[in-house]
Design an enzyme around this catalytic site. Structure first.
Site, PDB file in Angstrom:
ATOM      1  N   HIS A 543       0.846  -1.208   0.000  1.00 33.70           N
ATOM      2  CA  HIS A 543       0.000   0.000   0.000  1.00 33.70           C
ATOM      3  C   HIS A 543       0.875   1.250   0.000  1.00 33.70           C
ATOM      4  O   HIS A 543       0.662   2.178  -0.799  1.00 33.70           O
ATOM      5  CB  HIS A 543      -0.900  -0.040   1.236  1.00 33.70           C
ATOM      6  CG  HIS A 543      -1.739   1.180   1.445  1.00 33.70           C
ATOM      7  ND1 HIS A 543      -3.076   1.212   1.139  1.00 33.70           N
ATOM      8  CD2 HIS A 543      -1.438   2.409   1.950  1.00 33.70           C
ATOM      9  CE1 HIS A 543      -3.563   2.411   1.443  1.00 33.70           C
ATOM     10  NE2 HIS A 543      -2.583   3.150   1.942  1.00 33.70           N
ATOM     11  N   GLU A 544       1.877   1.290   0.894  1.00 35.97           N
ATOM     12  CA  GLU A 544       2.734   2.477   0.992  1.00 35.97           C
ATOM     13  C   GLU A 544       3.610   2.628  -0.249  1.00 35.97           C
ATOM     14  O   GLU A 544       3.836   3.743  -0.711  1.00 35.97           O
ATOM     15  CB  GLU A 544       3.590   2.414   2.262  1.00 35.97           C
ATOM     16  CG  GLU A 544       2.796   2.359   3.562  1.00 35.97           C
ATOM     17  CD  GLU A 544       1.763   3.460   3.709  1.00 35.97           C
ATOM     18  OE1 GLU A 544       1.981   4.578   3.172  1.00 35.97           O
ATOM     19  OE2 GLU A 544       0.718   3.213   4.346  1.00 35.97           O
ATOM     20  N   HIS A 547       1.620   4.238  -2.942  1.00 30.60           N
ATOM     21  CA  HIS A 547       1.383   5.677  -2.766  1.00 30.60           C
ATOM     22  C   HIS A 547       2.374   6.517  -3.574  1.00 30.60           C
ATOM     23  O   HIS A 547       2.083   7.666  -3.913  1.00 30.60           O
ATOM     24  CB  HIS A 547       1.466   6.062  -1.290  1.00 30.60           C
ATOM     25  CG  HIS A 547       0.148   5.999  -0.579  1.00 30.60           C
ATOM     26  ND1 HIS A 547      -1.010   6.529  -1.116  1.00 30.60           N
ATOM     27  CD2 HIS A 547      -0.200   5.478   0.631  1.00 30.60           C
ATOM     28  CE1 HIS A 547      -2.010   6.345  -0.272  1.00 30.60           C
ATOM     29  NE2 HIS A 547      -1.554   5.692   0.786  1.00 30.60           N
ATOM     30  N   GLU A 605      -6.030   6.520  -1.671  1.00 29.09           N
ATOM     31  CA  GLU A 605      -5.988   5.364  -0.786  1.00 29.09           C
ATOM     32  C   GLU A 605      -6.542   4.118  -1.474  1.00 29.09           C
ATOM     33  O   GLU A 605      -6.048   3.004  -1.243  1.00 29.09           O
ATOM     34  CB  GLU A 605      -6.770   5.649   0.495  1.00 29.09           C
ATOM     35  CG  GLU A 605      -6.201   6.780   1.341  1.00 29.09           C
ATOM     36  CD  GLU A 605      -4.798   6.484   1.857  1.00 29.09           C
ATOM     37  OE1 GLU A 605      -4.476   5.297   2.062  1.00 29.09           O
ATOM     38  OE2 GLU A 605      -4.024   7.437   2.047  1.00 29.09           O
ATOM     39  N   ASP A 609      -4.622   0.696  -1.943  1.00 31.63           N
ATOM     40  CA  ASP A 609      -5.166  -0.585  -1.473  1.00 31.63           C
ATOM     41  C   ASP A 609      -5.104  -1.637  -2.565  1.00 31.63           C
ATOM     42  O   ASP A 609      -4.677  -2.782  -2.331  1.00 31.63           O
ATOM     43  CB  ASP A 609      -6.630  -0.414  -1.044  1.00 31.63           C
ATOM     44  CG  ASP A 609      -6.779   0.183   0.348  1.00 31.63           C
ATOM     45  OD1 ASP A 609      -5.779   0.210   1.095  1.00 31.63           O
ATOM     46  OD2 ASP A 609      -7.890   0.622   0.681  1.00 31.63           O
ATOM     47  N   HIS A 671      -9.878   7.811   3.424  1.00 28.63           N
ATOM     48  CA  HIS A 671      -9.984   6.348   3.394  1.00 28.63           C
ATOM     49  C   HIS A 671     -11.433   5.925   3.231  1.00 28.63           C
ATOM     50  O   HIS A 671     -12.328   6.484   3.865  1.00 28.63           O
ATOM     51  CB  HIS A 671      -9.438   5.731   4.681  1.00 28.63           C
ATOM     52  CG  HIS A 671      -7.975   5.976   4.904  1.00 28.63           C
ATOM     53  ND1 HIS A 671      -7.519   7.018   5.680  1.00 28.63           N
ATOM     54  CD2 HIS A 671      -6.879   5.318   4.465  1.00 28.63           C
ATOM     55  CE1 HIS A 671      -6.185   6.993   5.700  1.00 28.63           C
ATOM     56  NE2 HIS A 671      -5.780   5.965   4.971  1.00 28.63           N
ATOM     57  N   ARG A 677     -12.920  -1.215   1.625  1.00 27.81           N
ATOM     58  CA  ARG A 677     -11.494  -1.432   1.344  1.00 27.81           C
ATOM     59  C   ARG A 677     -11.262  -2.903   1.012  1.00 27.81           C
ATOM     60  O   ARG A 677     -10.396  -3.236   0.196  1.00 27.81           O
ATOM     61  CB  ARG A 677     -10.638  -0.994   2.540  1.00 27.81           C
ATOM     62  CG  ARG A 677     -10.747   0.486   2.838  1.00 27.81           C
ATOM     63  CD  ARG A 677      -9.804   0.951   3.913  1.00 27.81           C
ATOM     64  NE  ARG A 677      -8.435   1.050   3.409  1.00 27.81           N
ATOM     65  CZ  ARG A 677      -7.462   1.703   4.021  1.00 27.81           C
ATOM     66  NH1 ARG A 677      -7.693   2.311   5.172  1.00 27.81           N
ATOM     67  NH2 ARG A 677      -6.245   1.745   3.507  1.00 27.81           N
TER      68      ARG A 677
END
Length: 709
Positions: A543-544, A547, A605, A609, A671, A677
């Site tokens: 996920h990071e 980004h 986000e 995800d 989010h 999610r």
């Protein structure tokens, strides 16, 4: 000896696997077809075991992990420290005016971890705090020129807008304008001044502007009145003052940019200088303001990044038309608002009443929990040093590093498969990911007592003065900012405390950061099957990483500079694919509510995800190929390793939240709700549909999928 050690490890592994299996089975609702609603399949029984506690607005997996962490931090903070506990003598008050001095200076090289324990102890001394009552804040308000809302002695001639605004900034308050020192987004090696629009006293502008939120405005006014009364309001115009204050803030809200208007940072970024800023906005004494808040005379050619030019024009017009009494009332209200939690039980009860109206929280959290949070927020590095010395397993760091390396390789492999990306954009993307700075666990200086003590040398903590202790930390933060002026950015440093349950990506540093606090179940355990670790911390890591390539991250290059490195054709395809996700998530509506998810403000986000899930599964799949004989089963669960991967991913998002906080988050949060999610990312995953044999066009396997990375 080796045999005994190996046996212990095996027994520990079995114990952890049994525990993980028991918890996972408890949460599942196996009466639900996983291809119909995987969130309900994975988390359907969670609500039968847990309710939202009265002292919380949300209760979910993250909150449970935080609770476990807070218990550990409490034990550390309550352990012995080298200084003798003080009695409750409060006769020797601080001179609060000192905290407003531009040249404020304190030197105390004593042990930083002792300071953290003393800070916690000062927060826990409710008897002392109650005895002092409102006096500390009341005295400080006098020193700030007086709050007209509570005193009849305030005169218009006392109004000094620039002096007051700069003093509030010295106490780390961003009111009317947000201002900080940080890396220039177009030259991330240099620190420059940044200014942006304000935050507001309610969660976002819609609370003031949408007529459906009248109940929140009413609660806000009641909150202000209750605080004014506790501070001894002596004026006959208090209600009128509050009405004027809220009307002013409503006008302020109307001139702020909406989330959609701020969607593209390149359109709001303006690089200028102090001198040019003063020429463009002559009604604001920028030179004297910056000189005061930065502690030295500022060079007029010093660069400034402005993200709110239109807002500033309208703000200055608004201020010019507003009665100084209203401005003074508003500035000091916003300051008072943040200091109420540093005072006695009466103020805390007023905060609780407001939070109940706003978020549905029924009671205050236990005092010890509040004080652990305050200590971690204010002295997170010192508390983090205690945490990592006593609880952090170094093997976790090496293991997580290896998982991250596998995820980076998975992203690189996925990148090459993207036919919609041209070769040049792919090459630049590869350079960016190869240059990502990985931070896991904690910064090394936390193990060096001398360096840690040096960091907090300008913080003075006294056991009977909780209110002043917080002010000391606030001045410490502003002094830290002042020191950055004229310096180059040290990108190897990180400022996030290690004892937090979260993870971060910094666009401006091209850095991914995983604090020690998140490296615990269900995200990670060294004795878990790899399926759970990849489905937990692996997805978080992915996920990071993603980004760096979401709607905002893609605008920055490998050095963290705002730079157009995408071909136009690739940008067009990105917009097309991201719009698919915007539309997909914008159709989700939580059961019982008629408010849809905002697909636009949540797109970054949602992209992360989806990308993180795909990367993590690809990395896990590769690990399985390299370890064909690994046992990836759990006792009592008739599931394969790949199925356990998706189950653990979904169960990270099990939880419940109160209606009020749900409504607030749907308006303000970047989010999507946890349910979506899970459903959103899995319904876009070909791997998931294959592993669970979901028929085409079943709810979890739609024919049309939104796939970006």
């Amino acid at each position: 000896m080796y045999g005994i050690s190996g046996l212990r490890k095996t027994l520990q592994t079995i114990s952890n696997w049994n525990k993980a299996s028991r918890i996972m089975r408890k949460y599942m609702n196996t009466d639900v077809n996983p291809c119909e609603n995987f969130y309900e399949y994975a988390c359907g029984n969670w609500k039968n075991y847990y309710d939202v506690p009265p002292d919380k607005a949300v209760y979910d997996t993250f909150e449970m992990v935080r609770e476990n962490l807070y218990i550990v931090l409490k034990e550390l903070l309550e352990s012995d420290y080298s200084e003798k506990p003080q009695d409750d003598d409060i006769s020797d008050y601080h001179d609060l005016k000192d905290f407003l001095n531009e040249n404020y200076e304190v030197y105390d090289p004593s042990d930083a971890t002792d300071k953290a324990k003393k800070f916690y102890r000062s927060c826990m001394k409710e008897g002392t705090i109650n005895k002092r009552g409102e006096k500390p804040l009341g005295k400080l308000l006098e020193d700030l020129g007086g709050w007209p809302l509570i005193t009849s002695s305030w005169k218009k001639s006392d109004f000094d807008f620039m002096w007051l605004l700069s003093r509030l900034r010295l106490l780390n308050n961003d009111i009317l304008i947000s201002q900080w020192i940080g890396p220039d987004i177009k030259n991330s090696n240099k620190y420059i001044i940044h200014i942006d629009q304000t935050t507001l006293g309610l969660p976002n502008r819609d609370y003031f502007l949408d007529s459906r939120n009248v109940k929140f405005i009413k609660a806000y006014k009641s909150f202000i009145l209750s605080i004014a009364n506790l501070l001894g309001s002596q004026t006959s115009t208090t209600l009128e003052d509050i009405e004027d204050l809220v009307q002013f803030e409503t006008r302020l809200a109307s001139i702020t940019y909406s989330a959609e208007e701020r969607g593209n940072i390149t359109e709001v970024y303006l690089r200028t200088t102090v001198e040019t800023l003063a020429n463009h906005f002559p009604n604001f004494a920028w030179e004297s303001y910056f000189t005061a808040v930065l502690g030295k005379e500022i060079d007029l050619t010093y660069p400034v990044a402005c993200y709110c030019a239109r807002y500033l024009h309208q703000l200055l017009n608004l201020l010019n038309k507003t009665n100084p009494r209203v401005i003074q009332n508003y500035l000091l209200w916003r300051f008072v608002r943040h200091r109420t939690q540093n005072l006695d039980y009466r103020f805390m009860e007023s905060v609780q009443k407001f939070y109940h109206a706003l978020f549905g929280r029924e009671k205050q959290p236990p005092r010890w929990q509040f004080c652990v949070l305050q200590t971690n927020t204010n002295m997170g590095m010192a508390l983090g040093s205690l945490f990592i010395r006593h609880y952090f397993d170094k093997n976790s760091k090496s293991d997580t590093t290896k998982i991250t390396e596998n995820l980076i390789q998975a992203f690189l492999d996925m990148l090459q498969e993207k036919e919609w990306l041209d070769r040049q954009t792919k090459d630049f993307a590869q350079i960016k990911i190869n240059n990502m700075d990985l931070k896991i666990g904690f910064p090394n200086f936390l193990l060096n007592a001398t360096e840690l003590n040096l960091k907090y040398r300008d913080v003075k903590i006294e056991e009977n003065f909780f209110f002043e202790n917080v002010l000391s930390i606030l001045r410490h933060s502003s002094l830290d900012e002042q020191k950055k002026i004229g310096l180059y950015v040290n990108k190897s440093m990180w400022n996030t405390p290690p004892a937090v349950v979260n993870a971060y990506y910094s666009r401006n540093k091209n850095q991914i950061l995983f604090p020690a606090g998140i490296l615990q179940p269900p995200f990670y355990h060294k004795h878990f099957p790899k399926a759970l670790n990849y489905g937990g911390i692996g997805v978080v890591i992915g996920h990071e990483i993603t980004h760096g390539f979401d709607d905002k991250g893609r605008l920055f290059d490998h050095k963290g500079n705002l730079q157009l490195w995408w071909k136009n054709s690739a940008i067009e395809k990105f917009y097309e694919k991201s719009k698919c996700m915007i539309d997909q998530y914008g159709k989700y509506v939580l059961p019982g509510l008629k408010i849809p998810v905002d697909g636009f403000i949540t797109q970054g986000e949602n992209i992360a995800d989806n990308g993180g899930l795909k990367q993590a599964y690809k990395a896990y799949e590769k690990w399985l190929g390299d370890n064909p004989n690994a046992d990836e089963s759990l006792p009592g669960l008739n599931m394969t390793g790949p199925q356990l991967f998706f189950l653990n991913f979904a169960q990270v998002w099990c939880g419940k939240q109160r209606t009020e906080i749900t409504q607030s988050r749907l308006k303000t949060s970047v989010h999507s709700p946890g349910m979506f999610r899970v459903i959103g990312a899995l319904s876009n995953s070909e791997d998931f549909s294959s592993i669970f044999s979901c028929p085409l066009n079943s709810p979890m396997n739609p024919q049309h999928k939104c796939v970006l990375w």
